[in-house]
Design a protein around this motif. Structure first.
Motif, PDB file in Angstrom:
ATOM      1  N   THR A   1       0.830  -1.217   0.000  1.00  0.00           N
ATOM      2  CA  THR A   1       0.000   0.000   0.000  1.00  0.00           C
ATOM      3  C   THR A   1       0.857   1.258   0.000  1.00  0.00           C
ATOM      4  O   THR A   1       0.482   2.271  -0.581  1.00  0.00           O
ATOM      5  N   THR A   2       2.029   1.177   0.625  1.00  0.00           N
ATOM      6  CA  THR A   2       2.904   2.351   0.711  1.00  0.00           C
ATOM      7  C   THR A   2       3.484   2.724  -0.649  1.00  0.00           C
ATOM      8  O   THR A   2       3.604   3.908  -0.982  1.00  0.00           O
ATOM      9  N   VAL A   3       3.847   1.743  -1.454  1.00  0.00           N
ATOM     10  CA  VAL A   3       4.490   2.034  -2.743  1.00  0.00           C
ATOM     11  C   VAL A   3       3.484   2.258  -3.855  1.00  0.00           C
ATOM     12  O   VAL A   3       3.865   2.496  -5.010  1.00  0.00           O
ATOM     13  N   ALA A   4       2.180   2.175  -3.568  1.00  0.00           N
ATOM     14  CA  ALA A   4       1.156   2.357  -4.599  1.00  0.00           C
ATOM     15  C   ALA A   4       1.226   3.762  -5.179  1.00  0.00           C
ATOM     16  O   ALA A   4       1.702   4.707  -4.549  1.00  0.00           O
ATOM     17  N   GLY A   5       0.716   3.883  -6.400  1.00  0.00           N
ATOM     18  CA  GLY A   5       0.708   5.173  -7.068  1.00  0.00           C
ATOM     19  C   GLY A   5       1.399   5.090  -8.413  1.00  0.00           C
ATOM     20  O   GLY A   5       2.142   4.143  -8.695  1.00  0.00           O
ATOM     21  N   GLY A   6       1.192   6.073  -9.247  1.00  0.00           N
ATOM     22  CA  GLY A   6       1.810   6.063 -10.563  1.00  0.00           C
ATOM     23  C   GLY A   6       1.308   4.902 -11.398  1.00  0.00           C
ATOM     24  O   GLY A   6       0.109   4.656 -11.509  1.00  0.00           O
ATOM     25  N   SER A   7       2.238   4.123 -11.968  1.00  0.00           N
ATOM     26  CA  SER A   7       1.850   3.011 -12.843  1.00  0.00           C
ATOM     27  C   SER A   7       1.184   1.877 -12.071  1.00  0.00           C
ATOM     28  O   SER A   7       0.475   1.061 -12.644  1.00  0.00           O
ATOM     29  N   GLN A   8       1.448   1.798 -10.743  1.00  0.00           N
ATOM     30  CA  GLN A   8       0.853   0.711  -9.950  1.00  0.00           C
ATOM     31  C   GLN A   8      -0.652   0.896  -9.758  1.00  0.00           C
ATOM     32  O   GLN A   8      -1.392  -0.057  -9.668  1.00  0.00           O
ATOM     33  N   GLY A   9      -1.117   2.130  -9.669  1.00  0.00           N
ATOM     34  CA  GLY A   9      -2.538   2.392  -9.550  1.00  0.00           C
ATOM     35  C   GLY A   9      -3.146   1.899  -8.248  1.00  0.00           C
ATOM     36  O   GLY A   9      -2.458   1.542  -7.286  1.00  0.00           O
ATOM     37  N   ILE A  10      -4.456   1.855  -8.259  1.00  0.00           N
ATOM     38  CA  ILE A  10      -5.223   1.503  -7.058  1.00  0.00           C
ATOM     39  C   ILE A  10      -5.098   0.025  -6.725  1.00  0.00           C
ATOM     40  O   ILE A  10      -5.343  -0.391  -5.582  1.00  0.00           O
ATOM     41  N   ALA A  11      -4.703  -0.808  -7.696  1.00  0.00           N
ATOM     42  CA  ALA A  11      -4.629  -2.251  -7.472  1.00  0.00           C
ATOM     43  C   ALA A  11      -3.653  -2.599  -6.362  1.00  0.00           C
ATOM     44  O   ALA A  11      -3.882  -3.539  -5.589  1.00  0.00           O
ATOM     45  N   TYR A  12      -2.536  -1.877  -6.243  1.00  0.00           N
ATOM     46  CA  TYR A  12      -1.564  -2.142  -5.186  1.00  0.00           C
ATOM     47  C   TYR A  12      -2.174  -1.858  -3.811  1.00  0.00           C
ATOM     48  O   TYR A  12      -1.889  -2.553  -2.840  1.00  0.00           O
ATOM     49  N   ILE A  13      -3.000  -0.823  -3.726  1.00  0.00           N
ATOM     50  CA  ILE A  13      -3.647  -0.522  -2.448  1.00  0.00           C
ATOM     51  C   ILE A  13      -4.653  -1.613  -2.106  1.00  0.00           C
ATOM     52  O   ILE A  13      -4.693  -2.106  -0.973  1.00  0.00           O
ATOM     53  N   TYR A  14      -5.451  -2.026  -3.080  1.00  0.00           N
ATOM     54  CA  TYR A  14      -6.405  -3.105  -2.818  1.00  0.00           C
ATOM     55  C   TYR A  14      -5.685  -4.385  -2.384  1.00  0.00           C
ATOM     56  O   TYR A  14      -6.051  -5.023  -1.389  1.00  0.00           O
ATOM     57  N   GLY A  15      -4.649  -4.769  -3.155  1.00  0.00           N
ATOM     58  CA  GLY A  15      -3.915  -5.996  -2.826  1.00  0.00           C
ATOM     59  C   GLY A  15      -3.236  -5.919  -1.473  1.00  0.00           C
ATOM     60  O   GLY A  15      -3.289  -6.862  -0.674  1.00  0.00           O
ATOM     61  N   GLY A  16      -2.603  -4.777  -1.204  1.00  0.00           N
ATOM     62  CA  GLY A  16      -1.930  -4.609   0.087  1.00  0.00           C
ATOM     63  C   GLY A  16      -2.894  -4.637   1.247  1.00  0.00           C
ATOM     64  O   GLY A  16      -2.597  -5.209   2.302  1.00  0.00           O
TER      65      GLY A  16
END
Length: 528
Positions: free
Chosen positions: A118-133
Motif C-alpha cells: 500500500t505504501t508504494v502504490a501510485g503512478g503506474s501501480q494504480g489503485i490495485a496495489y492498495i487493494y492488494g496490500g
C-alpha cells in the motif's frame, strides 16, 4: 492509589507481582494498535483531494465523481475486512499447532508485506496495489485479532484478567486516534503530494516492527503448553508470569486446575475431534454468543463513525477537510480516554452484564438525539468553490452527542466483547472460539464498511435512528441473557455453561494435585 497500580505493582517480596503479564499484554497488543490504525486510516486517506485526483476520482470539470469516489472509498476500507475474515478463521488451526507466540510472529510478517504494497502504490501501480496490500494486511490483522486476546487471557490471573484483556480496546482506540491525527497532519502540511497516502500507510510498519521484536521477549502460554503435554515447560512459564517459585502452592494449584480441565475434557470427549469441540455439552451456546456478540457490536454504529469519521462529521455540518479531520481527531482522543478509564477502573467492579446493558442504552439514546436534531435542523452544504461556514449550533450539539456516544461505547460494547469471548472458552476450544468471534467481527465489519457510504448518502438522519434501534432493541436486550463471568477463572467457565458440575471439577483438581505430589516425591527420591 488506583486499582491499576495496586494490581500491576502488588508486591511479592521486593518484586512487582503482575508486571510480566502486563508486559506480555503490552507486546501482544501492539498488533491491536495496527487493528485500530489500519481500520481508521483509510477513510481519511481516500477523502484527501490529492488522492482523489491521483486515482481518477475527479471529473474533467474538477468536480468529484460521486459514484467512483463512493466505490473506491468503500473498497479501500472494506477489502481489509475481507482479508481479516479469512485470517481470523485460519488462525485457529495454526495457533493450535504452532502456539500463540509463533503464530503472532507469522501474522505480523504477513501484515508487513501488505503494508509495504500500500505504501508504494501510485503512478503506474494504480489503485490495485492498495487493494492488494489491504487484503494481505487484513489477513495478518485478522489472525492477530483472534490470537492476541486468547494469548493474553490464557496468561492473565483471574483477578485482573478483565482489565488486562480489556486493554485490547484501549490499543484499538489509540490506533484509531493516531490514524486521525496522521491524516490531519499530512492533509495540512503535505496535501499536494503522494505523502497523503504513503506516510499513513507506511507508518503501519512501526507498530508491526515493535510487536515482532517484542514477541521474542515473552513466554508461550502455559495453558497451550499444558494442552500439548509439555507440563514442565508449562509450570515454568506459569511460575515466571506469576513471579512465584516453581513449587509454590499458588502455581501448583493454578496449574492443577488447568491440567484438570484439559484431562477432564479429554476423558469426556474421547478424542471426538472438531465436531465435539463445537457441539459438545455446553460448547455450542458459547460459539453462538461469540458470533452474535460481535454481530451486534459491528452494527452499533461505532465502526460507521470510526471508518468514515470525516464523512460523518461533514454530514452533520463540519464541512471542509480541516474541520472534519479535526473533529475526527477529537473523537479519537475522547474514545481513548473513555476506554482507558473504564478498563482500568470499572471493568472488574461493575461487571460484564451491567456494563454492556448501560453501554447499549446510552448509545441508543444519544443516537436518537442526533437523528432528531438532524431531522429538525438539516445541514446545508455550501456550493462548490465556496469556503465552508463555521459549524452551526445544531452541528456542535450533534458532535457533542457523538462524543458522549463514544464514551458509552467505550464503557461496554467496545472492550467487553473481546473480554467476554476470551473468558468463556476452555483451553481446547479457545482458539476456535476466538476465531469464530473474530471472524464474525470481521465479516460484519466488512458489511458495515461496504454499505456505510451508501447508507449515509441515502438515509441521512434515518441512519442514526437505525443504529439507535439496534442499540436498545438488540444489544441491551441481548446483554441481559449473558452469564456473568467477572472474577471467575477460565476453568470455571465449564461449570457456568454446564459442561461439568462443580463437584466433578474439584475431583479432577484433587487428582491432578495428587499426581503432582507423587511426581515431585519420585523426583526427590531419584536425587537422593
Amino acid at each position: 492509589m488506583s486499582a491499576l497500580f495496586i494490581d500491576m505493582f502488588r508486591v511479592s517480596g521486593d518484586t512487582f507481582k503482575n508486571i510480566r503479564v502486563y508486559w506480555l499484554a503490552f507486546v501482544a497488543y501492539w498488533g491491536i494498535i495496527l487493528f485500530g490504525y489500519d481500520t481508521g486510516i483509510a477513510g481519511g486517506v481516500v477523502s484527501q483531494a490529492y488522492f482523489e485526483k491521483s486515482f481518477g476520482l475527479v471529473n474533467a470539470d474538477g468536480s468529484i465523481n460521486k459514484s467512483k469516489d463512493t466505490e473506491v472509498s468503500s473498497n479501500v476500507v472494506s477489502v481489509l475486512q475481507a482479508g481479516a475474515f479469512f485470517g481470523a478463521l485460519g488462525s485457529a488451526p495454526i495457533s493450535a499447532w504452532l502456539g500463540r507466540k509463533l503464530t503472532l510472529i507469522g501474522f505480523t510478517v504477513i501484515f508487513a508485506i501488505g503494508a509495504i504494497l500500500t505504501t508504494v502504490a501510485g503512478g503506474s501501480q494504480g489503485i490495485a496495489y492498495i487493494y492488494g496490500g489491504r487484503v494481505i494486511s487484513g489477513f495478518g490483522i485478522g489472525g492477530i485479532s483472534a490470537v492476541a486476546p486468547a494469548y493474553v487471557s490464557e496468561c492473565s490471573p483471574k483477578n485482573v484478567r478483565g482489565r488486562i484483556t480489556g486493554c485490547f480496546q484501549i490499543m484499538v482506540a489509540i490506533g484509531v486516534m493516531i490514524s486521525y491525527f496522521i491524516n490531519l497532519g499530512v492533509g495540512l502540511h503535505m496535501a499536494n503530494s503522494p505523502n497523503v497516502w504513503r506516510i499513513p500507510f507506511g507508518f503501519q510498519l512501526v507498530p508491526a516492527g515493535i510487536m515482532c521484536l517484542g514477541l521474542f521477549t515473552v513466554k508461550e502460554s502455559p495453558r497451550w503448553l499444558a494442552s500439548k503435554g509439555r507440563v514442565e515447560e508449562g509450570i515454568a512459564n506459569l511460575a515466571y508470569l506469576r513471579r512465584e517459585h516453581y513449587d509454590s502452592d499458588e502455581v501448583r494449584r493454578e496449574f492443577a486446575e488447568i491440567e484438570a480441565a484439559i484431562r477432564e475434557e479429554q476423558e469426556a470427549r474421547k478424542g471426538l475431534g472438531l465436531k465435539e469441540a463445537f457441539f459438545g455439552k455446553g460448547n455450542f451456546v458459547r460459539f453462538v454468543i461469540a458470533f452474535v456478540i460481535f454481530l451486534l457490536q459491528q452494527w452499533s454504529g461505532q465502526n460507521s463513525v470510526g471508518y468514515y469519521a470525516p464523512q460523518i462529521f461533514s454530514s452533520i455540518g463540519y464541512s471542509g477537510t480541516t474541520n472534519s479531520l479535526l473533529a475526527s481527531g477529537i473523537y479519537g482522543i475522547v474514545k481513548v480516554l473513555a476506554t482507558t478509564l473504564f478498563v482500568f477502573f470499572f471493568v472488574e467492579s461493575l461487571g460484564r452484564k451491567a456494563s454492556l446493558f448501560i453501554s447499549a442504552m446510552g448509545m441508543g439514546i444519544t443516537f436518537f438525539i442526533i437523528g432528531a436534531i438532524l431531522k429538525t435542523h438539516p445541514v446545508v452544504t455550501p456550493p462548490p468553490g465556496q469556503s465552508a461556514p463555521p459549524p452551526a449550533p445544531s452541528s456542535k450539539g450533534m458532535a457533542a452527542m457523538l462524543y458522549i456516544y463514544v464514551c458509552f461505547y467505550s464503557m461496554g460494547w467496545g472492550p467487553l466483547p473481546w473480554v467476554y469471548v476470551s473468558d468463556i472458552f476452555p483451553t481446547r476450544t479457545r482458539h476456535y472460539g476466538l476465531a469464530v468471534g473474530s471472524g464474525s467481527q470481521w465479516l460484519w465489519n466488512f458489511v458495515v464498511a461496504k454499505v456505510t457510504p451508501t447508507l449515509e448518502a441515502d438515509l441521512g438522519f434515518k441512519l442514526f435512528m437505525m443504529f439507535a434501534t439496534i442499540n436498545i432493541g438488540g444489544m441491551a436486550v441481548f446483554s441481559l441473557f449473558l452469564p456473568e463471568t467477572k472474577g471467575r477463572s477460565l476453568e470455571e467457565m465449564d461449570i457456568i455453561f454446564g459442561s461439568v458440575s462443580a463437584e466433578t471439577r474439584e475431583a479432577f483438581i484433587e487428582r491432578a494435585l495428587d499426581h503432582k505430589e507423587i511426581t515431585s516425591q519420585r523426583s526427590i527420591d531419584k536425587q537422593i
